[in-house]
Design an enzyme around this catalytic site. Structure first.
Site, PDB file in Angstrom:
ATOM      1  N   HIS A  66       0.862  -1.195   0.000  1.00 53.11           N
ATOM      2  CA  HIS A  66       0.000   0.000   0.000  1.00 53.11           C
ATOM      3  C   HIS A  66       0.891   1.235   0.000  1.00 53.11           C
ATOM      4  CE1 HIS A  66      -3.869   2.083   1.453  1.00 53.11           C
ATOM      5  NE2 HIS A  66      -2.956   3.035   1.468  1.00 53.11           N
ATOM      6  N   GLY A  74      -2.436  12.422  -0.723  1.00 54.20           N
ATOM      7  CA  GLY A  74      -2.788  13.697  -0.088  1.00 54.20           C
ATOM      8  C   GLY A  74      -3.782  14.507  -0.875  1.00 54.20           C
ATOM      9  N   GLY A  75      -3.751  15.801  -0.666  1.00 55.10           N
ATOM     10  CA  GLY A  75      -4.675  16.726  -1.322  1.00 55.10           C
ATOM     11  C   GLY A  75      -5.926  16.993  -0.522  1.00 55.10           C
ATOM     12  N   TYR A 126     -10.669   5.941  -3.321  1.00 59.80           N
ATOM     13  CA  TYR A 126     -11.593   5.952  -2.184  1.00 59.80           C
ATOM     14  C   TYR A 126     -13.057   5.766  -2.605  1.00 59.80           C
ATOM     15  CZ  TYR A 126      -8.811   7.669   1.859  1.00 59.80           C
ATOM     16  OH  TYR A 126      -7.958   7.803   2.917  1.00 59.80           O
ATOM     17  N   ARG A 186     -14.582  10.587   4.426  1.00 55.78           N
ATOM     18  CA  ARG A 186     -14.137  10.887   3.071  1.00 55.78           C
ATOM     19  C   ARG A 186     -14.614   9.843   2.064  1.00 55.78           C
ATOM     20  NH1 ARG A 186      -8.046  10.921   5.009  1.00 55.78           N
ATOM     21  NH2 ARG A 186      -9.071   9.399   6.377  1.00 55.78           N
ATOM     22  N   HIS A 199      -9.790   0.758   2.442  1.00 56.08           N
ATOM     23  CA  HIS A 199      -9.347   1.755   3.428  1.00 56.08           C
ATOM     24  C   HIS A 199     -10.406   1.830   4.516  1.00 56.08           C
ATOM     25  CE1 HIS A 199      -8.425   5.933   4.915  1.00 56.08           C
ATOM     26  NE2 HIS A 199      -9.733   5.923   5.086  1.00 56.08           N
ATOM     27  N   HIS A 223      -5.347  -0.358   7.343  1.00 51.79           N
ATOM     28  CA  HIS A 223      -5.384   0.602   8.464  1.00 51.79           C
ATOM     29  C   HIS A 223      -6.141   0.007   9.666  1.00 51.79           C
ATOM     30  CE1 HIS A 223      -4.265   3.112   5.146  1.00 51.79           C
ATOM     31  NE2 HIS A 223      -5.451   3.551   4.837  1.00 51.79           N
ATOM     32  N   ARG A 236      -5.843   1.371  13.311  1.00 51.42           N
ATOM     33  CA  ARG A 236      -6.032   2.800  13.590  1.00 51.42           C
ATOM     34  C   ARG A 236      -6.955   3.035  14.781  1.00 51.42           C
ATOM     35  NH1 ARG A 236      -7.947   5.576   8.509  1.00 51.42           N
ATOM     36  NH2 ARG A 236      -7.770   7.410   9.821  1.00 51.42           N
ATOM     37  N   ASP A 268       1.756   2.886   3.709  1.00 53.98           N
ATOM     38  CA  ASP A 268       1.009   4.091   3.297  1.00 53.98           C
ATOM     39  C   ASP A 268       2.006   5.159   2.827  1.00 53.98           C
ATOM     40  OD1 ASP A 268      -1.330   5.401   2.690  1.00 53.98           O
ATOM     41  OD2 ASP A 268      -1.974   5.704   4.758  1.00 53.98           O
TER      42      ASP A 268
END
Ligand code: ZN
Length: 397
Positions: free
Chosen positions: A71, A78-79, A140, A173, A205, A234, A237, A293
């Protein structure tokens, strides 16, 4: 124009390597040629000098398979906090200096200005520079961004594309997908995988949302799809999410831990904590992986969804996690599969993730502190004595 030349044709004999394949094999000589491991055994004598082999005595240093980072944001991620937060693509040596010789690229939050085509061509660029690289289609969101019009077609027709993701679940998101929408994408990935022998997974994700893996459990309960198709990442997390992930792994899914930095106050497990718990549990040892990541941004959001802080994922976190677990007393041979052979098995990357005769010569020689001393990717030197000896074409020297 200066092009980096790769010579995988010359023979290389590594003497006295303490090999972790990732299982412990003891001290062996390794003969490398044509980009592959040609021979491995206790002692190779009588190699004709006409072959002109380079010989290097490793003096008992540890050799492990090149790490596979399942991954990584090859194009830069980003962004999510504005156009100035788009992370630039990592350079070749950011992988090799971290002991990573294979990467799988993903698009994340930004699957609008970043495209699948850009990801595929970035993977091909890394291959031209000597690494091994694949990617997932989509990002995503739903409907997934693709190169040829569908997930199934992308996996079937595009050599580099092995699955779909990172599709976001339980995250503000995400596209807030329904179980039917998730099943449609997963089914496309599965059939694309069947048609090609590729992984055919949906790499998921997972966000901080309380729903956790609920949608995945529902998808498994209401379809004929095998558990391996659903591959959440993830999962460390949030501590509650990690408990759910252990249960999912017991049911046959592969789960991916992210080696992101974790603060003492956070309701998360560090990658080392998570992998140690996984290995101590009754979940199958072969169904856990760790990824970096890398190149992705690591935003910390406030309650309103605004970015409070920003970091960038780094492939160096992988070997740092290995070192931390070995320092805690876990055997190297027990820790390594999550970074090597397990990833290769899930992603169906033949010739990768193991030190095996006939496999690709992707090897990392560790120093006494388990840092990177030397790296060979597809039979070619990339790092010697901790210094990159090959860099990307546009990489600062
Ligand atoms: Zn992600």
């Amino acid at each position: 124009m200066l092009r980096v030349m790769h010579t995988s044709s010359s023979l290389l004999l590594l003497r006295n390597a303490t090999v972790y394949a990732p299982e412990s094999l003891g001290v062996l000589d390794l003969l490398i040629g044509g980009g592959r491991l040609l021979w491995m055994g206790p002692r190779l004598d009588g190699l004709p000098s006409a072959l002109g082999a380079e010989v290097l005595d490793l003096d008992g240093r540890i050799v492990i398979p090149g790490l596979i980072d399942g991954h990584a944001h090859l194009t830069g991620g980003g962004g999510e906090a504005g156009p100035d937060t788009r992370v630039p693509p990592p350079f070749l040596s950011q992988y090799t200096l971290a002991g990573v010789t294979s990467v799988v690229g993903v698009l994340g939050t930004d699957d609008v200005t970043r495209t699948t085509g850009e990801l595929v061509v970035t993977a091909r660029g890394l291959i031209a520079e000597g690494l091994s690289a694949w990617c997932h289609t989509g990002g995503y969101h739903l409907p997934p961004v693709t190169l040829t019009g569908s997930v199934r077609s992308d996996i079937t027709h595009v050599d580099r594309i092995i699955g779909v993701g990172e599709l976001a679940l339980s995250d503000h998101r995400s596209s807030q997908p329904t179980v039917q929408e998730l099943l449609r994408v997963a089914a496309d990935a599965h059939v694309g995988g069947l048609m090609t022998g590729k992984a055919g997974i949906v790499h998921l994700h997972l966000g901080d949302g309380a729903r956790g893996l609920e949608l995945v459990r529902e998808a498994l309960a209401t379809s004929e799809l095998p558990p391996r198709v659903f591959n959440p990442t993830h999962v460390n997390r949030r501590r509650g999410l990690f408990t759910e992930a252990l249960a999912l792994a017991r049911g046959g899914s592969w789960v991916d831990i992210t080696a992101f930095p974790v603060g003492p106050e956070e309701d998360a497990w560090s990658a080392a904590d998570a992998l140690a718990q996984y290995l101590a549990s009754d979940a199958p040892a072969g169904r856990v992986t760790v990824s970096s990541d890398g190149g992705g941004c690591l935003p910390v959001f406030d309650a309103e969804g605004r970015v409070e802080q920003m970091g960038v994922g780094d492939a160096g976190a992988l070997l740092a996690t290995v070192r931390e677990l070995v320092a805690r007393g876990l055997p190297l041979a027990q820790v390594l599969p999550a970074f090597t052979s397990n990833v290769a098995d899930l992603l169906r990357l033949s010739g990768k993730g193991r030190v095996a005769v006939g496999g690709d010569a992707d090897l990392v020689v560790l120093d006494a502190a388990l840092g990177v001393a030397h790296v060979i990717a597809r039979g070619v030197w990339h790092v010697r004595h901790g210094q990159a000896v090959r860099r990307g074409l546009f990489e600062p020297r």
